[in-house]
Design an enzyme around this catalytic site. Sequence first.
Site, PDB file in Angstrom:
ATOM      1  N   CYS A 199     -28.338  -9.749   4.267  1.00  0.00           N
ATOM      2  CA  CYS A 199     -27.153 -10.122   3.487  1.00  0.00           C
ATOM      3  C   CYS A 199     -27.566 -10.589   2.093  1.00  0.00           C
ATOM      4  O   CYS A 199     -26.831 -10.400   1.129  1.00  0.00           O
ATOM      5  CB  CYS A 199     -26.359 -11.202   4.195  1.00  0.00           C
ATOM      6  SG  CYS A 199     -25.435 -10.586   5.614  1.00  0.00           S
ATOM      7  N   CYS A 386     -36.448  -3.256  -9.339  1.00  0.00           N
ATOM      8  CA  CYS A 386     -35.174  -3.542  -8.663  1.00  0.00           C
ATOM      9  C   CYS A 386     -35.049  -5.059  -8.583  1.00  0.00           C
ATOM     10  O   CYS A 386     -35.495  -5.759  -9.473  1.00  0.00           O
ATOM     11  CB  CYS A 386     -35.119  -2.874  -7.292  1.00  0.00           C
ATOM     12  SG  CYS A 386     -36.352  -3.484  -6.136  1.00  0.00           S
TER      13      CYS A 386
END
Length: 428
Positions: A199, A386
């Site tokens: 998450c 990233c």
Amino acid sequence: MSNVNELTKDQINRYKRHIILPEVGLDGQKKLLGAKVLCIGAGGLGSPISLYLAAAGVGTIGMADVDVVSPSNLQRQVLFGMSTLGEDKVKAAGKRLKDLNPDLKYIEHKTVVNSSNVMDLIKDYDVIVDGTDNFPTRYCVNDACVLQKKPNVYGSIFRFEGMVTVFAPHLTNPDNGEKGPCYRCLYPEPPDPGSVPSCAEGGVLGVICGTIGSLQATEVVKLILGIGRPAIGRLITWSSLDQEFRTFKIRHDAKCPVCGSNPTITKPIDYEQFCGVPILDPKSLEETKREVAEAKGGNGQPPPPSDLDEKGLPKGYPFKPDWEITPREVKSLLDRKDEFVFIDCRLPNEYQITHIEGAKLIPLQQIAQRFGELRGSEEKKVVVHCRSGQRSMQFAQILKQQGFKDVKSMAGGILLWNKDVNPGGPQY
Ligand SMILES: [Zn+2]
């Protein structure tokens, strides 16, 4: 479940909406008061689970979690608030739950749940609720529940979706009279490490925790009362965006290594090794500390990054020189104005939070469609970054397969950049 004496006047008043339900009644309320439930994880799911169970009058609730309350928890973890930032979650949860219901006997377990403690941890509880967010703990809790014949009320969430079921091979699947399945009947093997984003990496819509956690709490209450049809052998999935529930039948697997006819797992195993990932991400612990310090200090100054080595990498980082480049090296390439192709492979919403000037946004998901933009750079130096260095590694691998000669992934991603090169830059 232990016996409960007659209810006091205050208790009858508190629980009268339950007691007037013929399916619950005074006897049912006594069952709740005598029940012991262990909630593993005091997070997004653990919050509604424990709040509703405490409110319902479940007499004993234990919570297991090792974390402290951080500002980014508050988007979904409704057990906590600004006044409990930085506190141990299990402690903060206890205060809130005891305030909600002084009848409650609350037990703190400030610990990670692993093979060495799980059997002892769950043995005194009647029902176990899994509200964790990682695979090693899920397998660990599953195996221990199977071995000790405890129902495991399972829930998980990701992005806009969630799922719920009850794993209980010692109980009967009400739909077919067979044994119920366990987590391993459904998922015999853990996913490849890194293939399923957490998450923290993939994001989660906070409110969905309320739905999934409440469904879990409902199953716990039904199991304690012995009413209704428990979700044994049914996996209920929910998509918030479609506002749609779906039910999948899941079956006990006679060959299951833990609940099958010839089990090979007869005691807890090493779950971190089995899943290939740590239970606790050291990066997230460190992030939590920083978030709390920033929120409490109010000046936005992060603590000095003393946990980095001389190259600016986290101490002990398994740096791969053939595949990776450090944020510091990227900074010198930029400062020297060296010619290289610099790609940010995150999503546009992440780019909005924080980005590095000069990096071109090509999300990993779009690499196939946008490959044309990179054609002609096969001989050039290419650097991809990233958030934390995982997606950029995938991106770099794809480019190498496509014949690019010199491709590097920025180790640690923009999170490390914002720590070492651009200290104080957003961490998310
Ligand atoms: Zn099984």
